[in-house]
Design a protein around this motif. Structure first.
Motif, PDB file in Angstrom:
ATOM      1  N   LEU A  55      -9.576   9.184  -2.040  1.00  0.00           N
ATOM      2  CA  LEU A  55      -9.127   8.988  -0.662  1.00  0.00           C
ATOM      3  C   LEU A  55      -7.609   8.868  -0.648  1.00  0.00           C
ATOM      4  O   LEU A  55      -7.022   8.370  -1.608  1.00  0.00           O
ATOM      5  N   PRO A  56      -6.962   9.297   0.454  1.00  0.00           N
ATOM      6  CA  PRO A  56      -5.542   8.979   0.595  1.00  0.00           C
ATOM      7  C   PRO A  56      -5.374   7.478   0.805  1.00  0.00           C
ATOM      8  O   PRO A  56      -6.050   6.890   1.649  1.00  0.00           O
ATOM      9  N   VAL A  57      -4.536   6.861   0.006  1.00  0.00           N
ATOM     10  CA  VAL A  57      -4.260   5.424   0.103  1.00  0.00           C
ATOM     11  C   VAL A  57      -2.781   5.274   0.417  1.00  0.00           C
ATOM     12  O   VAL A  57      -1.938   5.545  -0.424  1.00  0.00           O
ATOM     13  N   LEU A  58      -2.475   4.883   1.642  1.00  0.00           N
ATOM     14  CA  LEU A  58      -1.081   4.903   2.086  1.00  0.00           C
ATOM     15  C   LEU A  58      -0.518   3.501   2.234  1.00  0.00           C
ATOM     16  O   LEU A  58      -0.574   2.898   3.299  1.00  0.00           O
ATOM     17  N   ASP A  59       0.009   2.982   1.156  1.00  0.00           N
ATOM     18  CA  ASP A  59       0.806   1.764   1.242  1.00  0.00           C
ATOM     19  C   ASP A  59       2.271   2.183   1.368  1.00  0.00           C
ATOM     20  O   ASP A  59       2.594   3.363   1.435  1.00  0.00           O
ATOM     21  N   THR A  60       3.167   1.211   1.379  1.00  0.00           N
ATOM     22  CA  THR A  60       4.568   1.538   1.598  1.00  0.00           C
ATOM     23  C   THR A  60       5.133   2.368   0.450  1.00  0.00           C
ATOM     24  O   THR A  60       5.937   3.280   0.663  1.00  0.00           O
ATOM     25  N   ASN A  61       4.688   2.090  -0.783  1.00  0.00           N
ATOM     26  CA  ASN A  61       5.190   2.854  -1.929  1.00  0.00           C
ATOM     27  C   ASN A  61       4.701   4.299  -1.904  1.00  0.00           C
ATOM     28  O   ASN A  61       5.491   5.232  -2.038  1.00  0.00           O
ATOM     29  N   ILE A  62       3.388   4.487  -1.749  1.00  0.00           N
ATOM     30  CA  ILE A  62       2.835   5.837  -1.767  1.00  0.00           C
ATOM     31  C   ILE A  62       3.360   6.634  -0.577  1.00  0.00           C
ATOM     32  O   ILE A  62       3.651   7.832  -0.709  1.00  0.00           O
ATOM     33  N   SER A  63       3.498   5.992   0.556  1.00  0.00           N
ATOM     34  CA  SER A  63       4.025   6.706   1.725  1.00  0.00           C
ATOM     35  C   SER A  63       5.420   7.255   1.450  1.00  0.00           C
ATOM     36  O   SER A  63       5.744   8.386   1.826  1.00  0.00           O
ATOM     37  N   ARG A  64       6.244   6.453   0.806  1.00  0.00           N
ATOM     38  CA  ARG A  64       7.602   6.909   0.503  1.00  0.00           C
ATOM     39  C   ARG A  64       7.583   8.057  -0.511  1.00  0.00           C
ATOM     40  O   ARG A  64       8.302   9.052  -0.359  1.00  0.00           O
ATOM     41  N   VAL A  65       6.743   7.950  -1.546  1.00  0.00           N
ATOM     42  CA  VAL A  65       6.645   9.015  -2.550  1.00  0.00           C
ATOM     43  C   VAL A  65       6.188  10.321  -1.903  1.00  0.00           C
ATOM     44  O   VAL A  65       6.775  11.383  -2.146  1.00  0.00           O
ATOM     45  N   ILE A  66       5.159  10.247  -1.062  1.00  0.00           N
ATOM     46  CA  ILE A  66       4.648  11.453  -0.403  1.00  0.00           C
ATOM     47  C   ILE A  66       5.693  12.037   0.544  1.00  0.00           C
ATOM     48  O   ILE A  66       5.881  13.263   0.613  1.00  0.00           O
ATOM     49  N   ALA A  67       6.385  11.179   1.275  1.00  0.00           N
ATOM     50  CA  ALA A  67       7.401  11.665   2.214  1.00  0.00           C
ATOM     51  C   ALA A  67       8.471  12.451   1.469  1.00  0.00           C
ATOM     52  O   ALA A  67       8.936  13.495   1.938  1.00  0.00           O
ATOM     53  N   ARG A  68       8.873  11.972   0.300  1.00  0.00           N
ATOM     54  CA  ARG A  68       9.919  12.654  -0.459  1.00  0.00           C
ATOM     55  C   ARG A  68       9.368  13.901  -1.159  1.00  0.00           C
ATOM     56  O   ARG A  68       9.895  15.008  -0.993  1.00  0.00           O
ATOM     57  N   LEU A  69       8.315  13.686  -1.928  1.00  0.00           N
ATOM     58  CA  LEU A  69       7.779  14.760  -2.766  1.00  0.00           C
ATOM     59  C   LEU A  69       7.305  15.959  -1.940  1.00  0.00           C
ATOM     60  O   LEU A  69       7.682  17.101  -2.205  1.00  0.00           O
ATOM     61  N   ALA A  70       6.489  15.689  -0.939  1.00  0.00           N
ATOM     62  CA  ALA A  70       5.824  16.778  -0.217  1.00  0.00           C
ATOM     63  C   ALA A  70       6.549  17.180   1.057  1.00  0.00           C
ATOM     64  O   ALA A  70       6.453  18.326   1.486  1.00  0.00           O
ATOM     65  N   LEU A  71       7.249  16.247   1.677  1.00  0.00           N
ATOM     66  CA  LEU A  71       7.829  16.519   2.997  1.00  0.00           C
ATOM     67  C   LEU A  71       9.350  16.584   2.986  1.00  0.00           C
ATOM     68  O   LEU A  71       9.960  16.917   4.004  1.00  0.00           O
ATOM     69  N   GLY A  72       9.969  16.227   1.865  1.00  0.00           N
ATOM     70  CA  GLY A  72      11.418  16.337   1.783  1.00  0.00           C
ATOM     71  C   GLY A  72      12.180  15.306   2.583  1.00  0.00           C
ATOM     72  O   GLY A  72      13.382  15.465   2.810  1.00  0.00           O
ATOM     73  N   GLN A  73      11.498  14.248   3.002  1.00  0.00           N
ATOM     74  CA  GLN A  73      12.147  13.204   3.791  1.00  0.00           C
ATOM     75  C   GLN A  73      12.574  12.055   2.886  1.00  0.00           C
ATOM     76  O   GLN A  73      11.863  11.698   1.950  1.00  0.00           O
TER      77      GLN A  73
ATOM     78  N   VAL B 115      -5.262  -8.583  -0.214  1.00  0.00           N
ATOM     79  CA  VAL B 115      -4.768  -9.389   0.904  1.00  0.00           C
ATOM     80  C   VAL B 115      -3.508 -10.144   0.483  1.00  0.00           C
ATOM     81  O   VAL B 115      -2.540 -10.226   1.240  1.00  0.00           O
ATOM     82  N   MET B 116      -3.497 -10.655  -0.736  1.00  0.00           N
ATOM     83  CA  MET B 116      -2.285 -11.337  -1.201  1.00  0.00           C
ATOM     84  C   MET B 116      -1.099 -10.376  -1.258  1.00  0.00           C
ATOM     85  O   MET B 116       0.048 -10.769  -1.046  1.00  0.00           O
ATOM     86  N   LEU B 117      -1.379  -9.115  -1.562  1.00  0.00           N
ATOM     87  CA  LEU B 117      -0.292  -8.150  -1.756  1.00  0.00           C
ATOM     88  C   LEU B 117       0.210  -7.548  -0.453  1.00  0.00           C
ATOM     89  O   LEU B 117       1.163  -6.768  -0.473  1.00  0.00           O
ATOM     90  N   GLN B 118      -0.429  -7.929   0.669  1.00  0.00           N
ATOM     91  CA  GLN B 118       0.072  -7.432   1.959  1.00  0.00           C
ATOM     92  C   GLN B 118       1.394  -8.109   2.270  1.00  0.00           C
ATOM     93  O   GLN B 118       1.445  -9.244   2.707  1.00  0.00           O
ATOM     94  N   GLN B 119       2.478  -7.412   2.065  1.00  0.00           N
ATOM     95  CA  GLN B 119       3.825  -7.914   2.357  1.00  0.00           C
ATOM     96  C   GLN B 119       4.293  -8.999   1.396  1.00  0.00           C
ATOM     97  O   GLN B 119       5.200  -9.751   1.717  1.00  0.00           O
ATOM     98  N   THR B 120       3.672  -9.101   0.247  1.00  0.00           N
ATOM     99  CA  THR B 120       4.166 -10.027  -0.777  1.00  0.00           C
ATOM    100  C   THR B 120       4.233  -9.276  -2.100  1.00  0.00           C
ATOM    101  O   THR B 120       3.301  -8.557  -2.460  1.00  0.00           O
ATOM    102  N   GLN B 121       5.333  -9.453  -2.825  1.00  0.00           N
ATOM    103  CA  GLN B 121       5.558  -8.617  -3.997  1.00  0.00           C
ATOM    104  C   GLN B 121       4.692  -9.026  -5.177  1.00  0.00           C
ATOM    105  O   GLN B 121       4.270 -10.174  -5.310  1.00  0.00           O
ATOM    106  N   VAL B 122       4.451  -8.047  -6.045  1.00  0.00           N
ATOM    107  CA  VAL B 122       3.496  -8.176  -7.135  1.00  0.00           C
ATOM    108  C   VAL B 122       3.783  -9.391  -8.012  1.00  0.00           C
ATOM    109  O   VAL B 122       2.884 -10.175  -8.317  1.00  0.00           O
ATOM    110  N   ASP B 123       5.013  -9.576  -8.413  1.00  0.00           N
ATOM    111  CA  ASP B 123       5.329 -10.639  -9.360  1.00  0.00           C
ATOM    112  C   ASP B 123       5.017 -12.027  -8.813  1.00  0.00           C
ATOM    113  O   ASP B 123       4.688 -12.933  -9.568  1.00  0.00           O
TER     114      ASP B 123
END
Length: 298
Positions: free
Chosen positions: A141-159, A45-53
């Motif tokens: 399970l597929p876990v789609l946060d903003t980072n993983i979504s971007r990696v999958i979009a590039r790696l698998a979908l070429g976007q 919950v803390m990490l929802q829209q707040t950066q790790v550091d």
DNA sequence: AAACCGGGGGT
DNA sequence: ACCCCAGGTTT
């Protein structure tokens, strides 16, 4: 086909990613590899829209003060909101508080792992529900946060970005890479790759362990289509800014409306009543008297 | 689908 | 000045 294939090889990608993760993953994050739901929920919950550091010190302070669901459930709302100072999106603090009370009161202290009950916890949406089951129970399970979504979009979908990719397509692609069992390290590896290498702005493809499998890299890293949303107003002119100022003042104790008006830039003062009403609706403020406001005591 | 919800750090 | 972030809820 070989490494020039148009689509990545799932098993090969998993192996390359796993080796990179063991050597370069963010293994020091304090919520990593915990098997109990409470600290993982707090971190998510803390990490929802707040950066790790920025989350790390809050996470330690939170667990020190409220080490379990029972302790958090017994806390006063005002204390929870005050402890959230600096994290932003104050409604998340209330959601976490309400989730702890739901676990204690509705589920008798047993964490509700069933997807329907899990998703019914305040503040737990599609991402957090999947993250909890994957990271605590080690489910594939597929876990789609903003980072993983971007990696999958590039790696698998070429976007270049995941912006224009339907969630269902991201899910299907993410699923195609999952191992048969486990899944925690796989998803953590994807997440860390997105955070450290496959970054949004300037990806470090020269250091990427799976560039040989990447559809976006193979096609010459085309730029994303231009974003044609209207430009956002200056943050200082938004209701979010004014609400944040009001809540932060109330963290110091009850305040009269005249004082609250005084801490707002003049442009916001005509809307003070509306801001207070919206904060009351959200459970972030309560009227003490006709013109005095405070954080909710409950 | 889109709007709303804070704040800090990076570029 | 603008972008980004381990999203969720409401309309």
């Amino acid at each position: 086909m070989t490494s020039t294939s148009a689509t990545p090889d799932a098993a090969r990608t998993r192996d390359l990613l796993g080796a990179w993760f063991r050597a370069s993953g963010r293994h020091g994050l304090p919520w990593r590899r915990l098997r109990e739901p409470y600290p993982v929920l707090v971190s998510e919950v803390m990490l929802q829209q707040t950066q790790v550091d920025r989350v790390v010190p809050y996470y330690h302070a939170w667990l020190d003060r409220w080490p379990g669901f029972a302790e958090l459930a017994a806390a006063a709302s005002a204390d929870v909101i005050t402890a959230w100072r600096g994290l932003g999106y104050n409604r998340r603090a209330l959601a976490l508080h309400a989730a702890a009370r739901a676990v204690v009161e509705r589920h008798a202290g047993r964490f509700p792992w069933e997807p329907k009950e899990l998703r019914a916890l305040p503040g737990v949406g599609p991402y957090t529900a999947a993250a909890l089951r994957c990271f605590v129970l080690d489910e594939p399970l597929p876990v789609l946060d903003t980072n993983i979504s971007r990696v999958i979009a590039r790696l698998a979908l070429g976007q270049a970005t995941a912006r224009d990719v339907p969630r269902s397509a991201l899910e299907a692609a993410a699923r195609s890479f999952l191992p048969a069992q486990g899944g925690r390290d796989h998803n953590l590896a994807l997440m860390d790759l997105g955070a450290l290498v496959c970054t949004s702005r300037t990806p470090l493809c020269g250091s990427c362990p799976v560039s040989t499998q990447c559809r976006w890299y193979a096609s010459g890293r085309p730029l994303p289509p231009p974003d044609r949303r209207p430009p956002a107003p200056r943050f200082e002119d938004t209701a979010r800014f004014a609400r944040g100022r009001i809540v932060d003042r109330l963290r110091n104790g009850p305040a009269h409306k005249a004082e609250l008006s005084g801490i707002l830039p003049p442009r916001h003062r005509p809307y003070l009543e509306a801001y207070l009403a919206s904060l009351q609706r959200d459970g972030l403020a309560v009227p003490l008297g006709p013109d005095t406001w405070a954080l909710p005591p409950g």
